[in-house]
Design a protein around this motif. Structure first.
Motif, PDB file in Angstrom:
ATOM      1  N   UNK A 139       0.852  -1.201   0.000  1.00  0.00           N
ATOM      2  CA  UNK A 139       0.000   0.000   0.000  1.00  0.00           C
ATOM      3  C   UNK A 139       0.879   1.239   0.000  1.00  0.00           C
ATOM      4  N   UNK A 140       0.537   2.271  -0.783  1.00  0.00           N
ATOM      5  CA  UNK A 140      -0.538   2.321  -1.763  1.00  0.00           C
ATOM      6  C   UNK A 140       0.014   2.114  -3.177  1.00  0.00           C
ATOM      7  N   UNK A 141       0.234   0.885  -3.519  1.00  0.00           N
ATOM      8  CA  UNK A 141       0.819   0.515  -4.804  1.00  0.00           C
ATOM      9  C   UNK A 141      -0.047  -0.573  -5.425  1.00  0.00           C
ATOM     10  N   UNK A 142       0.432  -1.161  -6.506  1.00  0.00           N
ATOM     11  CA  UNK A 142      -0.329  -2.258  -7.108  1.00  0.00           C
ATOM     12  C   UNK A 142       0.613  -3.103  -7.955  1.00  0.00           C
ATOM     13  N   UNK A 182     -11.415   8.256   1.792  1.00  0.00           N
ATOM     14  CA  UNK A 182     -12.454   7.937   0.813  1.00  0.00           C
ATOM     15  C   UNK A 182     -12.573   9.043  -0.230  1.00  0.00           C
ATOM     16  N   UNK A 183     -12.556  10.286   0.222  1.00  0.00           N
ATOM     17  CA  UNK A 183     -12.764  11.416  -0.682  1.00  0.00           C
ATOM     18  C   UNK A 183     -11.523  11.784  -1.479  1.00  0.00           C
ATOM     19  N   UNK A 184     -10.336  11.511  -0.925  1.00  0.00           N
ATOM     20  CA  UNK A 184      -9.103  12.046  -1.514  1.00  0.00           C
ATOM     21  C   UNK A 184      -8.041  10.979  -1.784  1.00  0.00           C
ATOM     22  N   UNK A 185      -8.468   9.752  -1.995  1.00  0.00           N
ATOM     23  CA  UNK A 185      -7.474   8.676  -2.058  1.00  0.00           C
ATOM     24  C   UNK A 185      -6.456   8.872  -3.172  1.00  0.00           C
ATOM     25  N   UNK A 186      -6.856   9.453  -4.312  1.00  0.00           N
ATOM     26  CA  UNK A 186      -5.913   9.666  -5.408  1.00  0.00           C
ATOM     27  C   UNK A 186      -4.777  10.584  -4.972  1.00  0.00           C
ATOM     28  N   UNK A 187      -5.115  11.744  -4.443  1.00  0.00           N
ATOM     29  CA  UNK A 187      -4.086  12.703  -4.033  1.00  0.00           C
ATOM     30  C   UNK A 187      -3.380  12.260  -2.754  1.00  0.00           C
ATOM     31  N   UNK A 188      -4.105  11.593  -1.859  1.00  0.00           N
ATOM     32  CA  UNK A 188      -3.508  11.102  -0.622  1.00  0.00           C
ATOM     33  C   UNK A 188      -2.375  10.115  -0.935  1.00  0.00           C
ATOM     34  N   UNK A 189      -2.670   9.159  -1.786  1.00  0.00           N
ATOM     35  CA  UNK A 189      -1.676   8.134  -2.091  1.00  0.00           C
ATOM     36  C   UNK A 189      -0.519   8.674  -2.935  1.00  0.00           C
ATOM     37  N   UNK A 190      -0.785   9.686  -3.720  1.00  0.00           N
ATOM     38  CA  UNK A 190       0.302  10.319  -4.470  1.00  0.00           C
ATOM     39  C   UNK A 190       1.270  11.007  -3.505  1.00  0.00           C
ATOM     40  N   UNK A 191       0.731  11.613  -2.447  1.00  0.00           N
ATOM     41  CA  UNK A 191       1.583  12.207  -1.424  1.00  0.00           C
ATOM     42  C   UNK A 191       2.431  11.132  -0.741  1.00  0.00           C
ATOM     43  N   UNK A 214       7.484   8.546   0.569  1.00  0.00           N
ATOM     44  CA  UNK A 214       8.157   7.263   0.722  1.00  0.00           C
ATOM     45  C   UNK A 214       9.337   7.098  -0.227  1.00  0.00           C
ATOM     46  N   UNK A 215       9.308   7.810  -1.339  1.00  0.00           N
ATOM     47  CA  UNK A 215      10.394   7.741  -2.329  1.00  0.00           C
ATOM     48  C   UNK A 215      10.773   9.156  -2.747  1.00  0.00           C
ATOM     49  N   UNK A 216      11.417   9.909  -1.850  1.00  0.00           N
ATOM     50  CA  UNK A 216      11.638  11.342  -2.079  1.00  0.00           C
ATOM     51  C   UNK A 216      12.538  11.667  -3.265  1.00  0.00           C
ATOM     52  N   UNK A 217      13.312  10.697  -3.749  1.00  0.00           N
ATOM     53  CA  UNK A 217      14.214  10.962  -4.871  1.00  0.00           C
ATOM     54  C   UNK A 217      13.751  10.307  -6.174  1.00  0.00           C
ATOM     55  N   UNK A 218      12.585   9.712  -6.143  1.00  0.00           N
ATOM     56  CA  UNK A 218      12.039   9.059  -7.339  1.00  0.00           C
ATOM     57  C   UNK A 218      11.168  10.051  -8.103  1.00  0.00           C
ATOM     58  N   UNK A 219      11.580  10.414  -9.301  1.00  0.00           N
ATOM     59  CA  UNK A 219      10.850  11.403 -10.098  1.00  0.00           C
ATOM     60  C   UNK A 219       9.853  10.714 -11.031  1.00  0.00           C
ATOM     61  N   UNK A 220       8.868  10.066 -10.445  1.00  0.00           N
ATOM     62  CA  UNK A 220       7.836   9.421 -11.261  1.00  0.00           C
ATOM     63  C   UNK A 220       6.937  10.469 -11.892  1.00  0.00           C
ATOM     64  N   UNK A 221       6.402  10.152 -13.063  1.00  0.00           N
ATOM     65  CA  UNK A 221       5.513  11.098 -13.734  1.00  0.00           C
ATOM     66  C   UNK A 221       4.058  10.772 -13.428  1.00  0.00           C
ATOM     67  N   UNK A 222       3.157  11.667 -13.848  1.00  0.00           N
ATOM     68  CA  UNK A 222       1.736  11.491 -13.549  1.00  0.00           C
ATOM     69  C   UNK A 222       1.184  10.217 -14.168  1.00  0.00           C
ATOM     70  N   UNK A 223       1.645   9.886 -15.397  1.00  0.00           N
ATOM     71  CA  UNK A 223       1.128   8.688 -16.069  1.00  0.00           C
ATOM     72  C   UNK A 223       1.481   7.431 -15.294  1.00  0.00           C
ATOM     73  N   UNK A 224       2.686   7.388 -14.731  1.00  0.00           N
ATOM     74  CA  UNK A 224       3.103   6.224 -13.950  1.00  0.00           C
ATOM     75  C   UNK A 224       2.234   6.085 -12.710  1.00  0.00           C
TER      76      UNK A 224
END
Length: 348
Positions: free
Chosen positions: A83-86, A215-224, A229-239
């Motif tokens: 969590x919060x991955x897949x 429940x209301x903000x899971x998309x933005x919550x998990x992106x945070x 959790x990975x402060x040096x990983x520059x993942x993009x929005x599509x990923x």
């Protein structure tokens, strides 16, 4: 009066932004706390980028969605996300292992992706033992006697439990952040303040406000969470968005909230798993061949490798992966993770 209201709003906004900035800058440097975290046929489903297809199989209390790659007669590797991955944490690991001749199974855990409960009456339980029971049921449904397990976060805890309780089903294991089996009793002990801060979301989830907020903000919550959790990983929005689709599972919030509340002893598990939890509360050792891994920039709470090395009594190696690798190690360093899986299988 309007000017006073506007001033208060500006101060509140400034305080909120400042608080988020402090978390983003500071959590990765906090003191690390030890985490206490049927049968049926298959049928093809909608193809997804990174995997040929998502299949479904009825297993135990679930209809489990999973990806599969590699030769059907190859030695089996099961990769378990957290969590919060897949499953897309293993999108690049999977073809590397398939090319090496492994049959690779990558399931969505309960509450993620296309995995569904078979009955509306089944509790949306997230306690640690039940997730391991799910994967044993998956192996039974797919007629897999034994597999190499590769995992992180919730997945690593699940792999640890399987290796401890059902070692005959686990040929070898790769576990990011090492030994993660815990207990409700163990979680009662308070941690140092900085370590408690690192678990801020666990305490948020303990409240009804936290449940509603997730429940209301899971998309933005998990992106945070990904960023912290990975402060040096520059993942993009599509990923991120590719994985975030799995959080739309109708049982996702219930399973996640139950998981974190169960850890703190705020909710009960299911009685049928009490005996398993009693065994896990004894912090059993793990005898199967194991490689533990850690990223050098893991911003999530995790134990120091020296704290858990003695829990692995079989053939054992530890690897710290440099270069700014964070919590989602399989996705951030796929070759290193795939190499570890192959090497762990050789240890066996």
């Amino acid at each position: 009066m309007p000017d006073q209201v506007n001033a208060r709003r500006r101060r509140l906004l400034q305080t909120t932004v400042a608080g988020i900035s402090l978390m983003e800058l500071g959590l990765s440097g906090l003191v690390h706390a030890q985490s206490k975290e049927g049968t049926g046929g298959t049928k093809p489903a909608t193809p997804r980028a990174g995997f040929a297809a998502i299949r479904q199989v009825k297993a135990g209390t679930l209809d489990i969605g999973y990806a599969e790659a590699g030769p059907s007669n190859g030695p089996v590797v099961i990769l378990l996300h957290g969590w919060p991955y897949d499953i897309y944490s293993f999108a690049e690991v999977t073809p590397l292992l398939a090319a090496a001749g492994y049959r690779v199974i990558v399931p969505y855990l309960r509450g993620y992706g296309s995995t569904r409960f078979l009955s509306a009456d089944t509790p949306r339980n997230g306690q640690q033992a039940v997730v391991a029971v799910d994967i044993i049921a998956l192996m039974d449904a797919l007629k897999i006697d034994q597999a190499v397990l590769g995992a992180f976060d919730w997945g690593a805890r699940t792999a640890n439990i399987m290796a401890a309780l059902w070692p005959e089903r686990c040929k070898a294991m790769v576990s990011v952040s090492g030994y993660l089996i815990g207990s409700q009793q163990g979680n009662k002990a308070p941690l140092p303040p900085q370590a408690e801060l690192a678990w801020w979301y666990q305490f948020y989830f303990a409240t009804e406000r936290g449940r509603a907020g997730y429940e209301a903000n899971r998309h933005d919550f998990n992106k945070l969470i990904w960023r912290l959790a990975s402060p040096k990983w520059n993942f993009d929005d599509a990923t991120y968005d590719r994985s975030a689709e799995s959080f739309n599972n109708p049982d996702h919030v219930a399973v996640v909230i139950h998981n974190y509340r169960w850890r703190l002893g705020l909710v009960e598990g299911e009685a049928q798993y009490d005996a398993l939890e009693q065994r896990l509360a004894m912090a059993p050792t793990i005898s199967v061949p194991t490689i533990t891994m850690e990223g050098d920039a893991n911003g999530a709470p995790h134990p120091d490798p020296a704290m858990y090395a003695k829990k692995f009594t079989g053939k054992y190696l530890h690897r710290t992966i440099g270069g700014g690798i964070g919590h989602n190690l399989p996705q951030e360093a796929p070759k290193a993770f795939a190499d570890a899986v192959v090497d762990a299988a050789r240890l066996a």
